[in-house]
Design an enzyme around this catalytic site. Structure first.
Site, PDB file in Angstrom:
ATOM      1  N   GLU A   1      21.325  58.694  19.568  1.00 49.34           N
ATOM      2  CA  GLU A   1      21.752  58.610  18.158  1.00 49.34           C
ATOM      3  C   GLU A   1      21.853  59.990  17.533  1.00 49.34           C
ATOM      4  OE1 GLU A   1      22.068  58.545  14.090  1.00 49.34           O
ATOM      5  OE2 GLU A   1      20.215  59.262  15.004  1.00 49.34           O
TER       6      GLU A   1
ATOM      7  N   ASP B   1      16.279  57.893  21.341  1.00 48.49           N
ATOM      8  CA  ASP B   1      16.206  59.311  21.720  1.00 48.49           C
ATOM      9  C   ASP B   1      15.324  60.154  20.803  1.00 48.49           C
ATOM     10  OD1 ASP B   1      18.219  58.796  19.799  1.00 48.49           O
ATOM     11  OD2 ASP B   1      19.244  60.677  20.256  1.00 48.49           O
TER      12      ASP B   1
HETATM   13 NI    NI Z   1      16.777  58.802  13.207  1.00 47.65          NI
END
Ligand code: NI
Length: 391
Positions: free
Chosen positions: A138, A80
């Site tokens: 994340e 991401d």
């Molecule tokens: Ni990172």
């Protein structure tokens, strides 16, 4: 500095770099990594690697089945991007307004796909299997926990994860046993007193004076309660309250973050935060509410797995492999390490000719030295060979 990029990685180096640039140009926020997931799936399919999409919402896993009954090793890349407007001037600049790969996750995907390409060609030599994990979300949304719910580590014996690291020069790899990223929690404290005239404090409960005492007292958690040899942070980053110079405020809201490298310390900080608030309430006879939000736990490497990474890393960068540049940042790879032994490591990627601190992660002009991608891919391949090919 000696850098032994593996020859087969060198041969596909242009592809690894162009994959990274493609993903960089088309960044996607947490749980919206549809294009990236499709790119990953297409590549895995072209390599003949069985894959599953939709693991942990937008995640993808690929399974390379080797020859023999050895262990299954998982390698993880997060996918991401961040809600940042890119300000750098590069040919592969983000075309998605307000979204940018400012942490290097584009490179993580490219490195892991590069390694998958090489490993897929030698699967018959592998005594065991490799699971390639492409994780969503994340950046704050704990994508790892959604993948775990979908069984991403079922049948996995060890897991390894990478982060490109602009705080280290290209040609270095940072790895250590034990804690490598911090626990990162968030809190909000609401102090409710009783307002009044600034010239007539009798009978009021001044929320500003109370907050001043509380902020001072919170500083004693790190300075007086935790072991000075173990890093911890308590930061109050925001204060909101008050109406006018001659008005006693009835409400102040504080918010901040706590960081620690161990579960014990983050629990100690949380307990002391509660106790200090209870004491402050009694001292000033007011109402104080705490909203404490647990973030990612500390990322703690398994000793043996960290040793495995160090050994393989030395074959790629020699003396460049060693202690990492540590930060108090958080990482949701920690959830995987709660389930299976593994290790998280850093691949130095500071852009050429720039000081390591000049392009920090999460800044709007973030970029990497793309040579680092070949080092990271080489390390993934080396690690799997060292673990799954008997010499
Ligand atoms: Ni990172």
């Amino acid at each position: 500095m000696v850098i032994n990029i593996r020859p087969e990685i060198q041969l596909i180096g242009d592809t690894i770099i162009s994959t990274r640039r493609d993903i960089h140009k088309h960044p996607e926020l947490s749980f919206q990594e549809h294009r990236t997931a499709e790119l990953v799936a297409t590549k895995l399919s072209s390599l003949g690697i069985e894959f599953q999409k939709g693991i942990g919402k937008t995640g993808v896993i690929g399974d390379l089945i080797g020859n023999g009954d050895g262990p299954t090793i998982a390698l993880r890349a997060d996918m991401d991007a961040l809600p940042i407007q890119e300000t750098g001037d590069v040919s592969y600049k983000s075309v998605n307004n307000g979204i940018m790969h400012a942490c290097g996750h584009d490179g993580h995907v490219a490195m892991l796909l590069g390694a998958a390409e090489i490993l897929s060609k030698q699967k018959n030599k592998l005594n065991g299997n490799v699971r390639f994990i492409f994780q969503p979300a994340e950046e704050g949304e704990a994508g790892a926990t959604y993948m775990l719910e979908d069984g991403v580590l079922n049948g996995v014996d060890q897991i390894y994860g990478v982060h490109l690291w602009n705080y280290q020069k290209t040609g270095t790899i940072g790895i250590k046993p034990g804690p490598i990223m911090a626990a990162a929690d968030e809190f909000e404290i609401t102090i409710t007193g009783k307002g009044g005239h600034g010239a007539a404090p009798q009978g009021t409960q001044d929320a500003i004076v109370i907050s001043a005492h509380l902020i001072q007292a919170l500083q004693t958690i790190v300075s007086r309660n935790t072991n000075p040899l173990e890093s911890t942070v308590v930061t109050v980053g925001q204060i909101n309250g008050g109406y006018n110079f001659n008005v006693i405020a009835d409400k102040v809201v504080l918010s901040g973050t706590t960081r620690a490298y161990s579960e014990e310390n983050i629990q100690l900080i949380k307990r002391r935060l509660n106790e200090i608030i209870e004491g402050t309430k009694k001292t000033f006879n007011c109402k104080i509410e705490l909203n404490y939000m647990d973030g990612y736990p500390p990322t703690i490497n398994d000793d043996k797995c960290a040793e495995n990474v160090l050994k393989s890393a030395k074959k790629i960068v020699g003396e460049g492999a060693g202690d990492p540049y540590l930060s108090m940042g958080g990482e949701d790879f920690s959830y995987f390490l709660h389930k299976k032994p593994g290790a998280f490591f850093f691949v130095g990627s500071a852009p050429k000719d720039l000081e390591p601190m000049s392009t920090p992660h999460h800044c709007s002009h973030f970029d990497i030295d793309e040579n680092a991608l070949l080092i990271g891919s080489s390390l993934f391949v080396q690690l799997i060979e060292d673990l799954l090919i008997k010499n």
